[in-house]
Design an enzyme around this catalytic site. Structure first.
Site, mmCIF file in Angstrom:
data_model
loop_
_atom_site.group_PDB
_atom_site.id
_atom_site.type_symbol
_atom_site.label_atom_id
_atom_site.label_comp_id
_atom_site.label_asym_id
_atom_site.label_seq_id
_atom_site.Cartn_x
_atom_site.Cartn_y
_atom_site.Cartn_z
ATOM 1 N N PHE A 1 0.815 -1.219 0.000
ATOM 2 C CA PHE A 1 0.000 0.000 0.000
ATOM 3 C C PHE A 1 0.853 1.277 0.000
ATOM 4 O O PHE A 1 0.842 2.050 -0.960
ATOM 5 C CB PHE A 1 -0.938 -0.036 1.207
ATOM 6 C CG PHE A 1 -1.602 1.267 1.547
ATOM 7 C CD1 PHE A 1 -2.168 2.063 0.567
ATOM 8 C CD2 PHE A 1 -1.662 1.700 2.872
ATOM 9 C CE1 PHE A 1 -2.785 3.276 0.889
ATOM 10 C CE2 PHE A 1 -2.278 2.896 3.201
ATOM 11 C CZ PHE A 1 -2.834 3.686 2.218
ATOM 12 N N TYR B 1 3.250 -7.189 16.391
ATOM 13 C CA TYR B 1 3.591 -6.326 15.256
ATOM 14 C C TYR B 1 4.374 -5.105 15.709
ATOM 15 O O TYR B 1 5.481 -4.828 15.221
ATOM 16 C CB TYR B 1 2.328 -5.886 14.511
ATOM 17 C CG TYR B 1 2.549 -4.662 13.661
ATOM 18 C CD1 TYR B 1 3.460 -4.692 12.607
ATOM 19 C CD2 TYR B 1 1.879 -3.472 13.919
ATOM 20 C CE1 TYR B 1 3.692 -3.566 11.830
ATOM 21 C CE2 TYR B 1 2.102 -2.347 13.153
ATOM 22 C CZ TYR B 1 3.008 -2.386 12.107
ATOM 23 O OH TYR B 1 3.238 -1.266 11.348
ATOM 24 N N LEU C 1 5.830 -10.211 -2.718
ATOM 25 C CA LEU C 1 4.467 -10.464 -3.200
ATOM 26 C C LEU C 1 3.733 -11.481 -2.324
ATOM 27 O O LEU C 1 3.168 -12.466 -2.806
ATOM 28 C CB LEU C 1 4.476 -10.918 -4.662
ATOM 29 C CG LEU C 1 4.978 -9.891 -5.684
ATOM 30 C CD1 LEU C 1 4.935 -10.465 -7.086
ATOM 31 C CD2 LEU C 1 4.173 -8.596 -5.606
ATOM 32 N N THR D 1 6.282 3.140 12.491
ATOM 33 C CA THR D 1 4.870 3.380 12.809
ATOM 34 C C THR D 1 4.734 4.030 14.180
ATOM 35 O O THR D 1 5.579 3.809 15.062
ATOM 36 C CB THR D 1 4.094 2.053 12.795
ATOM 37 O OG1 THR D 1 2.775 2.253 13.321
ATOM 38 C CG2 THR D 1 4.779 0.991 13.640
ATOM 39 N N ASP D 2 3.659 4.779 14.375
ATOM 40 C CA ASP D 2 3.400 5.354 15.697
ATOM 41 C C ASP D 2 3.037 4.296 16.727
ATOM 42 O O ASP D 2 3.052 4.548 17.931
ATOM 43 C CB ASP D 2 2.300 6.423 15.630
ATOM 44 C CG ASP D 2 0.970 5.912 15.077
ATOM 45 O OD1 ASP D 2 0.881 4.733 14.703
ATOM 46 O OD2 ASP D 2 0.021 6.710 15.020
ATOM 47 N N GLU D 3 2.737 3.073 16.268
ATOM 48 C CA GLU D 3 2.362 2.020 17.202
ATOM 49 C C GLU D 3 3.510 1.600 18.121
ATOM 50 O O GLU D 3 3.281 0.954 19.142
ATOM 51 C CB GLU D 3 1.798 0.815 16.446
ATOM 52 C CG GLU D 3 0.491 1.125 15.747
ATOM 53 C CD GLU D 3 -0.189 -0.120 15.199
ATOM 54 O OE1 GLU D 3 -0.223 -1.141 15.905
ATOM 55 O OE2 GLU D 3 -0.680 -0.058 14.063
ATOM 56 N N ASN E 1 -1.847 6.512 11.133
ATOM 57 C CA ASN E 1 -2.588 5.611 10.227
ATOM 58 C C ASN E 1 -2.747 6.216 8.837
ATOM 59 O O ASN E 1 -3.303 7.311 8.697
ATOM 60 C CB ASN E 1 -3.971 5.307 10.805
ATOM 61 C CG ASN E 1 -3.922 4.272 11.901
ATOM 62 O OD1 ASN E 1 -3.035 4.295 12.754
ATOM 63 N ND2 ASN E 1 -4.873 3.353 11.900
ATOM 64 N N LYS F 1 8.372 -3.902 15.039
ATOM 65 C CA LYS F 1 8.765 -2.635 14.425
ATOM 66 C C LYS F 1 9.661 -1.823 15.362
ATOM 67 O O LYS F 1 10.632 -1.198 14.915
ATOM 68 C CB LYS F 1 7.524 -1.828 14.042
ATOM 69 C CG LYS F 1 6.709 -2.421 12.904
ATOM 70 C CD LYS F 1 7.483 -2.470 11.591
ATOM 71 C CE LYS F 1 7.653 -1.097 10.969
ATOM 72 N NZ LYS F 1 8.315 -1.181 9.636
ATOM 73 N N TYR G 1 -14.721 -2.994 16.075
ATOM 74 C CA TYR G 1 -14.216 -3.556 17.326
ATOM 75 C C TYR G 1 -14.724 -2.783 18.550
ATOM 76 O O TYR G 1 -14.745 -1.543 18.558
ATOM 77 C CB TYR G 1 -12.689 -3.507 17.366
ATOM 78 C CG TYR G 1 -11.993 -4.603 16.592
ATOM 79 C CD1 TYR G 1 -12.353 -5.932 16.739
ATOM 80 C CD2 TYR G 1 -10.940 -4.295 15.727
ATOM 81 C CE1 TYR G 1 -11.694 -6.931 16.048
ATOM 82 C CE2 TYR G 1 -10.272 -5.290 15.033
ATOM 83 C CZ TYR G 1 -10.652 -6.608 15.193
ATOM 84 O OH TYR G 1 -9.998 -7.594 14.508
ATOM 85 N N HIS H 1 -5.938 -3.871 22.258
ATOM 86 C CA HIS H 1 -6.318 -2.845 21.280
ATOM 87 C C HIS H 1 -6.018 -1.455 21.848
ATOM 88 O O HIS H 1 -6.642 -1.013 22.820
ATOM 89 C CB HIS H 1 -7.802 -2.975 20.948
ATOM 90 C CG HIS H 1 -8.202 -2.256 19.707
ATOM 91 N ND1 HIS H 1 -9.514 -2.201 19.276
ATOM 92 C CD2 HIS H 1 -7.483 -1.552 18.799
ATOM 93 C CE1 HIS H 1 -9.571 -1.497 18.166
ATOM 94 N NE2 HIS H 1 -8.351 -1.093 17.862
ATOM 95 N N ARG I 1 -10.363 -6.744 19.881
ATOM 96 C CA ARG I 1 -9.178 -7.575 19.761
ATOM 97 C C ARG I 1 -8.277 -7.388 20.981
ATOM 98 O O ARG I 1 -8.311 -6.328 21.635
ATOM 99 C CB ARG I 1 -8.414 -7.253 18.482
ATOM 100 C CG ARG I 1 -7.639 -5.954 18.486
ATOM 101 C CD ARG I 1 -6.890 -5.805 17.162
ATOM 102 N NE ARG I 1 -6.196 -4.524 17.098
ATOM 103 C CZ ARG I 1 -6.023 -3.840 15.981
ATOM 104 N NH1 ARG I 1 -6.513 -4.294 14.849
ATOM 105 N NH2 ARG I 1 -5.375 -2.691 15.986
ATOM 106 N N ASN J 1 -12.889 5.588 15.538
ATOM 107 C CA ASN J 1 -13.193 4.608 14.484
ATOM 108 C C ASN J 1 -14.657 4.668 14.057
ATOM 109 O O ASN J 1 -14.981 4.584 12.869
ATOM 110 C CB ASN J 1 -12.849 3.196 14.965
ATOM 111 C CG ASN J 1 -11.354 2.947 15.019
ATOM 112 O OD1 ASN J 1 -10.559 3.724 14.493
ATOM 113 N ND2 ASN J 1 -10.961 1.853 15.656
#
Length: 340
Positions: free
Chosen positions: A12, A154, A36, A126-128, A183, A158, A211, A280, A277, A253
């Protein structure tokens, strides 16, 4: 002409970055390296694959021999690493895949940069990695000095990669930069993610799974603005620095879902709240003051404009997402490269 390796360039954000460079940086030659996997789609690059300034290579960043061979052939001026497993839910089910690609793959790329003298390595993070912020403290934001505090396999993978990148800079003098973004949304977004999932389910009158209570807050960044920021960091960013890239577009969200339903003229009765989840995060919010101060970057796309552009793209590119959801997008590679 700058020779740039873009890993994960059929995904993406990586795909959008290649489109951005091809359009806005005429002096660039790009090599796209992508394994791929399920989220990599060569059809994303279809509009530019015929351009002589782009070379596609099917390969995995964890394959040291193949990566070294590519570096020896190409003598890259810069590497931008988008290649990553990035779907949080999948990381909860199969964390080992995330550790291999996101950490060991990063190590292979860093080693290649050192061995072959690449001028810049940029890690897309990522900000995560910062964890989350409380919903009742809207004045709090992530800065580059915020401690790393991960919530999922995840984000832990990172954060580990980020630490490895900075360790290589300090130990070996590797010329690195890191960006941590909020995001992203926009064209070519894999349909498993929130915004494209809601758009496509709404179009087909299917339930829109949300969620928990839907009040988790995210800072939304239009993908083209993100691509512009990374290009600026490559050109003008200080080696050894981290830059946060945020959209100043915080939304719950459930707000995002309702905005999509309204734009498509669909009923909110389609919303289906589902079990939350594990782990979260409640709120992400980035302070992009550093990149604005040092490089002059600000997001150009407000959420209302960006979400409409995104919806329009999915309406006008049905074949792309139908191929993704059916799995037929994998056939495109065979069509383009299977007999080569």
């Amino acid at each position: 002409m700058k020779n740039i390796l873009v890993t994960g360039g059929a995904g993406f954000i990586g795909g959008n970055f290649i489109h951005y460079l091809m359009k806005n940086r005429q002096d660039c030659r790009i090599v796209c390296l992508d394994a791929l996997t399920y989220a990599g789609n060569l059809e994303t690059l279809a509009p530019v694959l015929g351009d002589s300034r782009l070379r596609f290579v099917h390969g995995d960043i964890t394959d040291r021999e193949a990566v070294y061979r590519l570096f020896e052939e190409e003598h890259f001026d810069a590497v931008v690493n988008f290649a990553a497993e990035s779907h949080v839910d999948r990381s909860i089910d199969t964390p080992e895949i995330f550790l291999k690609t996101n950490i060991l793959g990063t190590q292979v790329l860093l080693d290649a940069c050192n061995k072959f003298g690449t001028g810049r390595y940029h890690q897309v993070s990522t900000d995560e990695v910062y964890g989350d912020l409380p919903l009742d403290r809207p004045e709090l934001f992530f800065t580059e000095e915020t401690p790393l505090h991960t919530s999922s396999p995840y984000s832990a993978s990172k954060a580990s990669a980020d630490l490895l990148v900075m360790a290589y800079h300090r130990t070996y003098g590797t010329p690195v930069t890191i960006s941590r973004c909020s995001n992203n949304y926009g064209p070519y977004h894999f349909p498993e993610k929130l915004i494209p999932l809601m758009i496509l389910n709404a179009l087909e009158e299917r339930p829109l799974p949300v969620y928990g209570d839907g009040k988790n807050v995210r800072d939304w960044l239009y993908v083209e603005d993100h691509c512009h920021a990374i290009a600026l960091i490559l050109e003008k960013g200080r080696v050894g620095e981290v830059y946060n890239i945020g959209g100043h577009n915080e939304r719950q969200n459930i707000e995002v879902v309702r905005t999509i339903l309204k734009a498509l003229g669909k009923s909110e009765d389609l919303i289906a709240f589902v079990k939350d989840r594990p782990g979260h995060d409640r709120r992400y919010a980035i302070d992009p003051a550093k990149i604005h101060r040092e490089l002059g970057w600000l997001p150009q796309t407000g959420f209302d404009e960006g979400i409409q552009k995104t919806i329009d793209w999915y309406l006008n590119n049905r074949s792309w997402w139908e191929h993704v959801r059916s799995g037929d997008y994998q056939k495109y590679y065979q069509k383009m490269y299977g007999n080569r």
